[in-house]
Enzyme design. Structure first.
Site, mmCIF file in Angstrom:
data_model
loop_
_atom_site.group_PDB
_atom_site.id
_atom_site.type_symbol
_atom_site.label_atom_id
_atom_site.label_comp_id
_atom_site.label_asym_id
_atom_site.label_seq_id
_atom_site.Cartn_x
_atom_site.Cartn_y
_atom_site.Cartn_z
ATOM 1 N N LYS A 191 0.703 -1.128 -0.018
ATOM 2 C CA LYS A 191 -0.068 -0.095 -0.180
ATOM 3 C C LYS A 191 0.878 1.253 -0.099
ATOM 4 O O LYS A 191 1.596 1.328 0.990
ATOM 5 C CB LYS A 191 -0.889 0.098 1.276
ATOM 6 N N GLY A 247 7.071 4.402 8.305
ATOM 7 C CA GLY A 247 6.291 5.451 8.593
ATOM 8 C C GLY A 247 6.600 6.037 10.031
ATOM 9 O O GLY A 247 7.697 6.070 10.435
ATOM 10 N N SER A 248 5.524 6.898 10.354
ATOM 11 C CA SER A 248 5.680 7.606 11.727
ATOM 12 C C SER A 248 5.707 6.562 12.742
ATOM 13 O O SER A 248 5.338 5.404 12.682
ATOM 14 C CB SER A 248 4.604 8.509 12.007
ATOM 15 N N THR A 249 6.503 6.935 14.035
ATOM 16 C CA THR A 249 6.574 6.087 15.182
ATOM 17 C C THR A 249 5.243 5.890 15.994
ATOM 18 O O THR A 249 4.700 4.709 16.566
ATOM 19 C CB THR A 249 7.447 6.736 16.248
ATOM 20 N N VAL A 261 2.365 5.410 14.290
ATOM 21 C CA VAL A 261 1.686 4.405 13.725
ATOM 22 C C VAL A 261 2.154 3.181 13.855
ATOM 23 O O VAL A 261 1.501 2.175 13.972
ATOM 24 C CB VAL A 261 1.591 4.705 12.074
ATOM 25 N N GLY A 262 3.644 3.234 13.732
ATOM 26 C CA GLY A 262 4.172 2.139 14.221
ATOM 27 C C GLY A 262 4.029 1.412 15.610
ATOM 28 O O GLY A 262 3.950 0.017 15.627
ATOM 29 N N GLU A 309 10.224 0.623 10.200
ATOM 30 C CA GLU A 309 11.190 1.807 9.820
ATOM 31 C C GLU A 309 10.667 2.991 10.414
ATOM 32 O O GLU A 309 9.514 3.574 9.478
ATOM 33 C CB GLU A 309 11.623 1.844 8.363
ATOM 34 N N CYS A 332 13.241 10.375 7.290
ATOM 35 C CA CYS A 332 13.229 9.975 8.581
ATOM 36 C C CYS A 332 14.625 9.901 9.172
ATOM 37 O O CYS A 332 14.836 10.258 10.383
ATOM 38 C CB CYS A 332 12.801 8.549 8.813
ATOM 39 N N GLU A 349 9.947 14.983 16.153
ATOM 40 C CA GLU A 349 10.138 14.955 14.770
ATOM 41 C C GLU A 349 9.266 15.849 14.028
ATOM 42 O O GLU A 349 8.203 15.851 14.157
ATOM 43 C CB GLU A 349 10.103 13.559 14.235
#
Lengths: 302, 511
Positions: free
Chosen positions: B215, B267-269, B271-272, B289, B323, B421
């Site tokens: 995606k 992606g972002s932390t 969402v991670g 990542e 990132c 960030e």
């Protein structure tokens, strides 16, 4: 007038070779098109020191070259004349006469050009002879042997002495970067020359390969920027030798623009030591005006 | 006074700059008043962009189950670029089924050498269509064409070439062990390097014999669907690569799908963390990542002019949407003034504008949402009492989401702009006195993705880099990528490594 303190030239200023070359390749990606291209081509033409430095130079050749300096391309008389002609000292009087009333300067190499392997007195006499013959600018060479030995005081004193002998004439100091081996050495030599009184610093004699390169020029431009920041004094830059194509000339101008800014984009502060570059610039200018490339036969070889 | 000197002064003034007469630390260089580059836009005439794009499932483009579409805009013009299918759990399920079928019937049975051939073919086709892909990447994401042309697309091809080489050499990658594929991989990629991140994900997965459902980010789906065309042209067996477009919910459907064996997310932390929670208790392998707040440490003995260039590459590359950006500058106090002065000078020569112009250094901020977020952080910085400096030479275009390169001095480790960030062209500058202090400040962050060290001294590079809790440490350079080099984070910057030999591990079961 404030006092300028002279730095310790034994302190190496670190220069990262990879970084310098990367910066140059990034600047080379600037795309110079349309009006900015025409403007730059004409500017580059006006910055040329049209040069002949050969043992077989004749008065006839110098006179003809001066004629080209005045009007580089007769079908387009509105084009700028070049900045100066550069000759050996014994051709200065001839060039001076041929350029009388044109505003084009006569530059002369001096100080046992190109090797610089002579006693100081000989170099001073060489310089004085050129100045007395009417030279507006003196292109001296530094003693590379003494420099590589680390004898920086010798270099400084020699430049200062020649500067004094120049009187009113502008002094360009040739570092002969092709013999200096490292960018750090180029930086140190630039600093010594500027603090000793150089009006211009110049890469090469054109007799040694490699002559001018863009990374070396960038290192010298950055030295000029730092010198200006520290002292408030502007110093000019002249890459010489090996610049043959208009495209390269534009790349050099980008280096100047993005390192030192607009104030240096004039023949008073930036020169090209070149002769074959002239015709390539003219070819490109004619192409921009007419839309077609002329054959090389339409441009005079001087 | 000689005639010559008079002329000098005259011309210098004509160029808009007075000749200084006395030493002055604030001597300005004028980069803008003379010889400005004419526009040099890359032509986008030959690029074909359809009005509407479908999912790419089982080797063909398929209409979404709910027939819902969302719009993607060009951030430099604010105009609609194309419509993309909104992926629902039905679409994801269809894609996973196609991937499972392709895995069972075709891809896992294919000799490794044949897999490699397909991947090599894809790599070559990316090269052949490099110009088109670069232009689309710039139109869709706002990044300058100089970067998409010279970095994104060539690197994407390089990752495919690199992993194509591994396909039939896995026995050598894991000597004495048998590497088996994990199965169907769900991959979710970000909007900062759309095609490159796709390459990081798909190349190792295919090389090791897996099939994928990928995606792309909702603001930058276009190159992924161009990649789908490449897969079709390359004759890749149907279902090996499936691309489902959509936003967060589509991603969640992939993460939660029971028949997926591995999740790869960049992606972002924030969402991670959600993903990691939903994966807890399942047998799915995963790599994450995530974000970063990279320290870029400049020691007194660094080559200053080159370091300035490195700072620019570290924070202004891709508008700071990186990132691993070097967003926290730590500079040793002895050279701080000199360095900051030079950095400010350099910022004046950065050209902000049309991403398709070959001279543009900083393009458009990827989306309105991100644009607002960056501006919020700039306001927070000002409220926190930091001193802001932005470049003045370049005027911003009237339309589109553009942000001037920005630096903050006088910041503290406790400031939000130092800790969080920002993901934009915003740099914070702190000074330090001792190397220990630099290391302490560098590591004082929940992130640990990348950092930089600038010094002329080789021993210092090794000593300091060993103490940095960062997945990547660059020395005397920044933001350099290579397919042979592993990449990944410590702490909240992620789990697992991508790239290089290490990048094969997440995609294999070792027997």
């Amino acid at each position: 007038m404030s006092v300028i303190s002279i730095p310790d030239f034994n302190q190496t200023i670190p220069i990262d070779k990879v970084g310098v070359e990367e910066r140059v390749s990034r600047l080379n990606k600037r795309s110079i098109k349309k009006e900015s291209k025409v403007q730059a081509l004409k500017l580059a033409l006006s910055m040329i020191d049209l040069t002949t430095l050969e043992g077989k130079d004749s008065e006839g050749k110098v006179i003809q070259m001066c004629s080209k300096a005045r009007v580089p391309y007769a079908p387009m008389p509105q084009l700028p004349s070049v900045a100066a002609v550069c000759v050996y000292p014994n051709m200065v009087a001839t060039a001076k006469k041929a350029l009388k009333g044109t505003g084009i300067y006569v530059a002369s190499v001096a100080t046992a050009f190109p090797s610089g392997m002579a006693q100081l007195q000989v170099k001073l006499d060489d310089t004085k002879f050129a100045v007395d013959s009417g030279a507006d600018e003196i292109d001296m060479v530094i003693s590379r042997g003494e420099f590589l030995k680390g004898n920086y005081n010798f270099i400084f004193d020699e430049i200062a002495a020649i500067k004094e002998a120049c009187g009113e004439a502008h002094l360009k100091v040739i570092l002969e970067t092709g013999e200096l081996e490292t960018y750090e050495n180029v930086r140190t030599a630039s600093d010594i020359a500027m603090y000793a009184g150089a009006d211009f610093i110049k890469t090469s004699t054109g007799k040694i390969s490699p002559a001018a390169t863009q990374p070396v020029t960038l290192v010298m431009l950055e030295a000029i920027r730092d010198f200006y920041g520290d002292t408030g004094i502007m110093v000019g830059m002249k890459p010489a030798g090996g610049i043959r194509k208009a495209k390269e000339a534009l790349q050099y101008l980008v280096l100047v623009k993005e390192t030192l800014g607009a104030a240096w984009l004039t023949p008073n502060w930036f020169r090209f030591g070149a002769s074959s570059l002239t015709n390539d610039l003219l070819m490109q200018i004619v192409k921009q005006e007419t839309g077609v490339y002329q054959s090389l036969h339409y441009f005079s070889e001087d | 006074m000689s005639e010559k000197t008079k002329k000098n002064e005259g011309e210098a003034t004509a160029n808009g700059s007075a000749k200084p007469t006395s030493p002055n630390a604030d001597l300005k260089h004028d980069f803008a008043s003379f010889w400005n580059y004419s526009p040099a836009p890359e032509s986008s005439d030959f690029v074909e962009i359809r009005e509407q794009y479908q999912h790419y499932i089982d080797g063909s483009f398929s209409v979404p189950a709910k027939k819902r579409y969302f719009k993607s805009i060009n951030p430099a013009t604010e105009e609609v670029l194309a419509e993309f299918a909104e992926g629902t759990s039905e679409d994801v399920d269809k894609a996973v089924k196609a991937a499972r079928k392709a895995y069972d019937k075709v891809w896992s049975k294919l000799p490794a050498r044949e897999r490699g051939k397909y991947i090599y073919r894809i790599a070559r086709m990316i090269q052949e269509r490099a110009r088109e892909l670069a232009i689309i990447e710039s139109m869709d994401g706002g990044k300058p064409i100089r970067e998409s042309r010279d970095v994104d697309v060539p690197l994407a091809a390089a990752y495919f070439f690199y992993y194509a080489g591994w396909a039939d050499k896995l026995d050598y990658a894991f000597p004495g062990r048998k590497a088996e594929p994990v199965g169907v991989c769900g991959q979710i990629i970000p909007w900062n390097f759309p095609l490159l991140m796709l390459a990081w994900k798909i190349a190792p997965a295919l090389a090791t014999g897996n099939t994928v459902v990928l995606k792309p980010a909702e603001t930058t789906s276009l190159t992924a669907l161009k990649f789908a065309e490449i897969c079709m042209d390359a004759g890749l067996p149907a279902g090996v690569v499936n691309i489902v477009t959509g936003a967060g919910q589509t991603g969640a459907a992939i993460v939660d799908h029971p028949d997926i064996n591995k999740i790869a997310f960049t992606g972002s932390t924030e969402v991670g963390k959600i993903i990691q929670k939903s994966l807890a208790g399942t047998e799915k392998k995963f790599t994450l990542e995530l974000g970063g707040k990279g320290p870029n440490i400049i020691f007194e003995d660094a080559s200053v002019d080159q370091a300035v260039e490195g700072i620019v590459n570290a924070i202004f590359f891709n508008q700071g949407h990186v990132c691993c950006a070097g967003s926290r500058l730590l500079v040793q106090e002895g050279i701080a003034d000199k360095l900051i002065k030079k950095l400010k000078q350099r910022m004046e020569t950065l050209i902000v504008g049309d991403p398709l112009d070959k001279n543009t250094d900083i393009g458009a901020i990827n989306s309105k949402m991100q644009f607002n977020k960056i501006n919020e952080y700039i306001e927070i910085g000002i409220k926190e009492g930091a001193t802001i400096h932005q470049s003045n030479s370049s005027s911003l275009p009237d339309k589109g989401y553009f942000c001037k390169p920005t630096i903050f001095t006088g910041v503290a480790q406790s400031n939000r702009i130092v800790q969080e960030e920002i993901f934009g062209p915003v740099l914070t500058i702190q000074t330090f006195r001792t190397p220990e202090e630099a290391v302490e400040k560098a590591n004082n962050t929940p992130y640990g993705l990348a950092g930089g060290i600038w010094t002329d001294k080789g021993s210092k590079i090794f000593k300091i880099s060993q103490k940095l809790r960062s997945g990547v440490v660059w020395a005397n350079t920044f933001n350099k990528f290579d397919p042979t080099s592993p990449f990944g984070g410590y702490k909240e910057s992620g789990v697992g490594r991508e790239g290089g030999l290490h990048g094969l591990y997440p995609y294999v079961k070792l027997k």
